[in-house]
Design a protein around this motif. Structure first.
Motif, PDB file in Angstrom:
ATOM      1  N   TRP A   1       0.853  -1.187   0.000  1.00 13.00           N
ATOM      2  CA  TRP A   1       0.000   0.000   0.000  1.00 13.00           C
ATOM      3  C   TRP A   1       0.893   1.243   0.000  1.00 13.00           C
ATOM      4  O   TRP A   1       2.021   1.219   0.485  1.00 13.00           O
ATOM      5  CB  TRP A   1      -0.947   0.011   1.205  1.00 13.00           C
ATOM      6  CG  TRP A   1      -0.262  -0.029   2.534  1.00 13.00           C
ATOM      7  CD1 TRP A   1       0.118   1.022   3.313  1.00 13.00           C
ATOM      8  CD2 TRP A   1       0.141  -1.206   3.255  1.00 13.00           C
ATOM      9  NE1 TRP A   1       0.726   0.588   4.464  1.00 13.00           N
ATOM     10  CE2 TRP A   1       0.744  -0.761   4.458  1.00 13.00           C
ATOM     11  CE3 TRP A   1       0.041  -2.578   3.008  1.00 13.00           C
ATOM     12  CZ2 TRP A   1       1.267  -1.660   5.395  1.00 13.00           C
ATOM     13  CZ3 TRP A   1       0.550  -3.455   3.939  1.00 13.00           C
ATOM     14  CH2 TRP A   1       1.152  -3.008   5.120  1.00 13.00           C
TER      15      TRP A   1
ATOM     16  N   ASN B   1      -0.401   7.191  -4.486  1.00 12.52           N
ATOM     17  CA  ASN B   1      -0.372   7.362  -5.940  1.00 12.52           C
ATOM     18  C   ASN B   1      -0.143   8.841  -6.208  1.00 12.52           C
ATOM     19  O   ASN B   1      -1.063   9.653  -6.043  1.00 12.52           O
ATOM     20  CB  ASN B   1      -1.691   6.904  -6.556  1.00 12.52           C
ATOM     21  CG  ASN B   1      -1.662   6.933  -8.073  1.00 12.52           C
ATOM     22  OD1 ASN B   1      -1.027   7.796  -8.684  1.00 12.52           O
ATOM     23  ND2 ASN B   1      -2.374   6.011  -8.690  1.00 12.52           N
TER      24      ASN B   1
ATOM     25  N   GLU C   1      -3.274   3.831  -2.518  1.00 12.77           N
ATOM     26  CA  GLU C   1      -3.585   2.656  -3.334  1.00 12.77           C
ATOM     27  C   GLU C   1      -3.160   1.395  -2.574  1.00 12.77           C
ATOM     28  O   GLU C   1      -2.243   1.431  -1.742  1.00 12.77           O
ATOM     29  CB  GLU C   1      -2.835   2.712  -4.672  1.00 12.77           C
ATOM     30  CG  GLU C   1      -3.136   3.940  -5.515  1.00 12.77           C
ATOM     31  CD  GLU C   1      -4.395   3.772  -6.361  1.00 12.77           C
ATOM     32  OE1 GLU C   1      -5.214   2.886  -6.034  1.00 12.77           O
ATOM     33  OE2 GLU C   1      -4.548   4.526  -7.330  1.00 12.77           O
ATOM     34  N   GLU C   2      -3.817   0.295  -2.896  1.00 12.39           N
ATOM     35  CA  GLU C   2      -3.464  -1.002  -2.312  1.00 12.39           C
ATOM     36  C   GLU C   2      -3.302  -2.042  -3.405  1.00 12.39           C
ATOM     37  O   GLU C   2      -4.018  -2.009  -4.406  1.00 12.39           O
ATOM     38  CB  GLU C   2      -4.546  -1.486  -1.329  1.00 12.39           C
ATOM     39  CG  GLU C   2      -4.494  -0.828   0.019  1.00 12.39           C
ATOM     40  CD  GLU C   2      -5.335  -1.560   1.046  1.00 12.39           C
ATOM     41  OE1 GLU C   2      -5.677  -2.738   0.802  1.00 12.39           O
ATOM     42  OE2 GLU C   2      -5.637  -0.963   2.095  1.00 12.39           O
ATOM     43  N   ILE C   3      -2.361  -2.958  -3.194  1.00  5.68           N
ATOM     44  CA  ILE C   3      -2.219  -4.137  -4.046  1.00  5.68           C
ATOM     45  C   ILE C   3      -2.407  -5.352  -3.155  1.00  5.68           C
ATOM     46  O   ILE C   3      -1.695  -5.534  -2.170  1.00  5.68           O
ATOM     47  CB  ILE C   3      -0.845  -4.174  -4.744  1.00  5.68           C
ATOM     48  CG1 ILE C   3      -0.656  -2.931  -5.624  1.00  5.68           C
ATOM     49  CG2 ILE C   3      -0.699  -5.440  -5.574  1.00  5.68           C
ATOM     50  CD1 ILE C   3       0.720  -2.820  -6.265  1.00  5.68           C
TER      51      ILE C   3
ATOM     52  N   GLU D   1      -4.590  -9.093  -8.011  1.00  2.35           N
ATOM     53  CA  GLU D   1      -5.827  -8.532  -7.463  1.00  2.35           C
ATOM     54  C   GLU D   1      -6.757  -9.693  -7.141  1.00  2.35           C
ATOM     55  O   GLU D   1      -6.925 -10.623  -7.946  1.00  2.35           O
ATOM     56  CB  GLU D   1      -6.488  -7.604  -8.471  1.00  2.35           C
ATOM     57  CG  GLU D   1      -7.779  -6.965  -8.006  1.00  2.35           C
ATOM     58  CD  GLU D   1      -7.572  -5.794  -7.058  1.00  2.35           C
ATOM     59  OE1 GLU D   1      -8.572  -5.298  -6.510  1.00  2.35           O
ATOM     60  OE2 GLU D   1      -6.416  -5.374  -6.865  1.00  2.35           O
TER      61      GLU D   1
ATOM     62  N   GLU E   1      -1.934  -0.578 -13.744  1.00  2.00           N
ATOM     63  CA  GLU E   1      -1.514   0.791 -13.415  1.00  2.00           C
ATOM     64  C   GLU E   1      -0.867   0.843 -12.033  1.00  2.00           C
ATOM     65  O   GLU E   1       0.152   1.507 -11.834  1.00  2.00           O
ATOM     66  CB  GLU E   1      -2.722   1.725 -13.456  1.00  2.00           C
ATOM     67  CG  GLU E   1      -3.266   1.979 -14.866  1.00  2.00           C
ATOM     68  CD  GLU E   1      -4.563   2.780 -14.844  1.00  2.00           C
ATOM     69  OE1 GLU E   1      -4.930   3.280 -13.749  1.00  2.00           O
ATOM     70  OE2 GLU E   1      -5.204   2.904 -15.907  1.00  2.00           O
ATOM     71  N   ARG E   2      -1.465   0.142 -11.091  1.00  2.00           N
ATOM     72  CA  ARG E   2      -0.895   0.116  -9.741  1.00  2.00           C
ATOM     73  C   ARG E   2       0.465  -0.555  -9.715  1.00  2.00           C
ATOM     74  O   ARG E   2       1.321  -0.229  -8.887  1.00  2.00           O
ATOM     75  CB  ARG E   2      -1.853  -0.615  -8.788  1.00  2.00           C
ATOM     76  CG  ARG E   2      -3.106   0.175  -8.459  1.00  2.00           C
ATOM     77  CD  ARG E   2      -4.071  -0.644  -7.636  1.00  2.00           C
ATOM     78  NE  ARG E   2      -5.246   0.133  -7.245  1.00  2.00           N
ATOM     79  CZ  ARG E   2      -6.358  -0.381  -6.753  1.00  2.00           C
ATOM     80  NH1 ARG E   2      -6.454  -1.704  -6.595  1.00  2.00           N
ATOM     81  NH2 ARG E   2      -7.368   0.402  -6.418  1.00  2.00           N
TER      82      ARG E   2
ATOM     83  N   LEU F   1       3.548   1.553  -9.568  1.00  2.00           N
ATOM     84  CA  LEU F   1       3.860   2.313  -8.355  1.00  2.00           C
ATOM     85  C   LEU F   1       4.897   1.616  -7.482  1.00  2.00           C
ATOM     86  O   LEU F   1       5.413   2.210  -6.541  1.00  2.00           O
ATOM     87  CB  LEU F   1       2.583   2.528  -7.528  1.00  2.00           C
ATOM     88  CG  LEU F   1       1.435   3.279  -8.201  1.00  2.00           C
ATOM     89  CD1 LEU F   1       0.199   3.274  -7.293  1.00  2.00           C
ATOM     90  CD2 LEU F   1       1.842   4.708  -8.531  1.00  2.00           C
TER      91      LEU F   1
END
Length: 465
Positions: free
Chosen positions: A376, A379, A386-388, A404, A422-423, A426
């Motif tokens: 986390w 962004n 944001e979280e993954i 996800e 997209e995440r 990061l």
């Protein structure tokens, strides 16, 4: 029927076959199946099995003597207790001098608290008598901190005497499913979620009832086995259970930082920190750091790692009045059931991480996985957190899987797939990345087409099982 623990049994049998002195230490939280494992191991062996009592040393000597007589002198039912533990140890040393003998001291912390010198006395016998013979001595306990510090720890008189240690953990979701073979996959996942994979709780599920009826019977019924289970366990382990209860309930309801926990519980940050340390040592709570940023103290979360505790503290206290009025089924149907998908979301993430870790040990993924977790962070483009859900890494190879996990009734959409990619930008830009989507209900057709073009891995609940 005995389920699971194949690796532990195999290693115990290997140690037993050496025909030399062995002292494996077995420990783990209550109800996790330590005693069941030991009973399975000794079922065809010459064995003394003693369970210490939370009582005086004299009472424990009497119980120890009875266990010895029952196993080795069953025809002598009226023998008086040994005059001392040394006398009992002398007898056991003689009995194991030339022939294999298993001696189990279960709930060892109770014995050690009844007489603080017992570990030193036992150490003396291990060094001078037991170690010269064929005794197979098992020390077992449920107090995690005691076993780690006072049996395995450097400051213990028994330090260095153990020949193996087994930290018994709850079952994973796949082994848990073996307890309810007739259920469908979604119901098996729910059983795992509400029991946390603890064998004792898994055994309570009646295959003749639906999963929802079982949960109602066990949790939302004032005579149900699990209705007061966590609070009772807290009282056994903690002196001031009220503060710990408040912290776990706040965690179960979504707070995960010390500042958030302090705000919800009205406890000081110092008290929260003290409680968290104890709860982590018991295996009820775990501390998480954002993957690839483990040294960043600002990116630290706490979560309830025990599934049953998480479920209980989230739902049972709020329904206590209805439960006492015999309206538990109504409370479950109207309040709990609509929230089950949301509750299952974090459990499903844990299941997916377990799945990836197991797959990554073979050839099913593009690279071997060494660690998994979550990420986390901020962004900077969209100015939001944001979280993954799932990050699996192989640092030496600079490879990473980013996933996800969606436990919802609708299929995963193309928007979700694109957002995941997209995440991925990061985090750890110097890593080569593979993407994966995990879905309870499958994927829309355009996601499957994108997956073929972009080599995104797709997994369903059926794949996990």
């Amino acid at each position: 029927m005995f389920i699971g623990r194949e690796n532990e049994l195999s290693e115990l049998e290997r140690l037993y076959a050496t025909d030399q002195f062995q002292m494996p230490v077995i420990y783990g939280r209550r109800r996790v199946g330590k005693s069941t494992l030991i009973r399975q191991f000794v079922r065809d062996k010459r064995a003394v099995v003693f369970t210490a009592a939370e009582s005086t040393i004299e009472k424990n000597l009497q119980l120890f003597s009875q266990s010895i007589y029952a196993a080795l002198l069953p025809q002598m039912k009226t023998l008086p207790a040994f005059g001392s533990f040394e006398a009992a140890f002398d007898f056991l040393a003689e009995q194991s001098g030339a022939e294999r003998l298993v001696v189990v001291i279960d709930e060892y912390p109770y014995l050690a608290m009844a007489d603080r010198s017992i570990s030193s006395r036992l150490q003396n016998y291990i060094d001078n008598q037991f170690g010269m013979g064929k005794m197979f001595l098992i020390l077992c306990g449920s107090s995690m901190s005691f076993m780690e510090n006072q049996v395995l720890g450097y400051q213990s008189p028994l330090y260095g005497r153990r020949t193996a240690q087994f930290k018994i953990m709850p079952f994973d979701y796949r082994t848990s499913a073996l307890f309810v073979p007739s259920y469908n996959l979604e119901d098996k996942a729910l059983v795992y979620a509400v029991t946390g994979g603890v064998p004792k709780y898994l055994e309570l599920f009646d295959a003749g009832l639906s999963v929802h009826d079982n949960i109602t019977r066990l949790f939302f019924n004032d005579s149900g086995y699990l209705y007061e289970e966590p609070s009772n366990l807290m009282k056994q382990e903690m002196r001031d259970a009220a503060n710990y209860n408040a912290v776990v309930e706040a965690l179960a309801c979504g707070a995960n930082r010390i500042s958030e926990l302090s705000g919800k519980t009205r406890l000081s940050a110092e008290t929260i920190t003290y409680c968290l340390k104890a709860l982590v040592s018991l295996g009820i709570v775990r501390k998480e750091s954002a993957m690839t940023e483990e040294n960043n103290k600002k990116k630290t979360h706490y979560v309830v790692s025990d599934g049953m505790f998480c479920f209980w503290y989230r739902f049972v206290p709020g329904g206590s009045e209805m439960i006492l009025l015999k309206q538990g089924k109504q409370y479950f149907e109207e309040v709990v059931k609509p929230q089950l998908s949301d509750f299952m979301g974090r459990v499903f993430e844990d299941m997916c991480r377990n799945f990836v870790m197991c797959m990554g040990g073979g050839n099913s993924l593009p690279f071997p996985v060494m660690r998994t977790g979550r990420w986390w962070g901020n962004n900077p483009t969209l100015h939001r957190e944001e979280e993954i859900d799932l990050v699996a890494v192989n640092p030496p190879q600079k490879k990473m899987l980013i996933g996800e996990c969606k436990y919802q009734k609708k299929k995963i959409s193309l928007e979700t797939a694109r957002l995941l990619m997209e995440r991925g930008n990061l985090i750890a830009r110097d890593f080569q990345k593979v993407y994966a989507l995990f879905s309870r209900s499958g994927f829309e057709s355009d996601v499957e087409e994108l997956a073929e073009r972009q080599r995104i891995l797709l997994f369903t609940l059926e794949d996990l099982y």
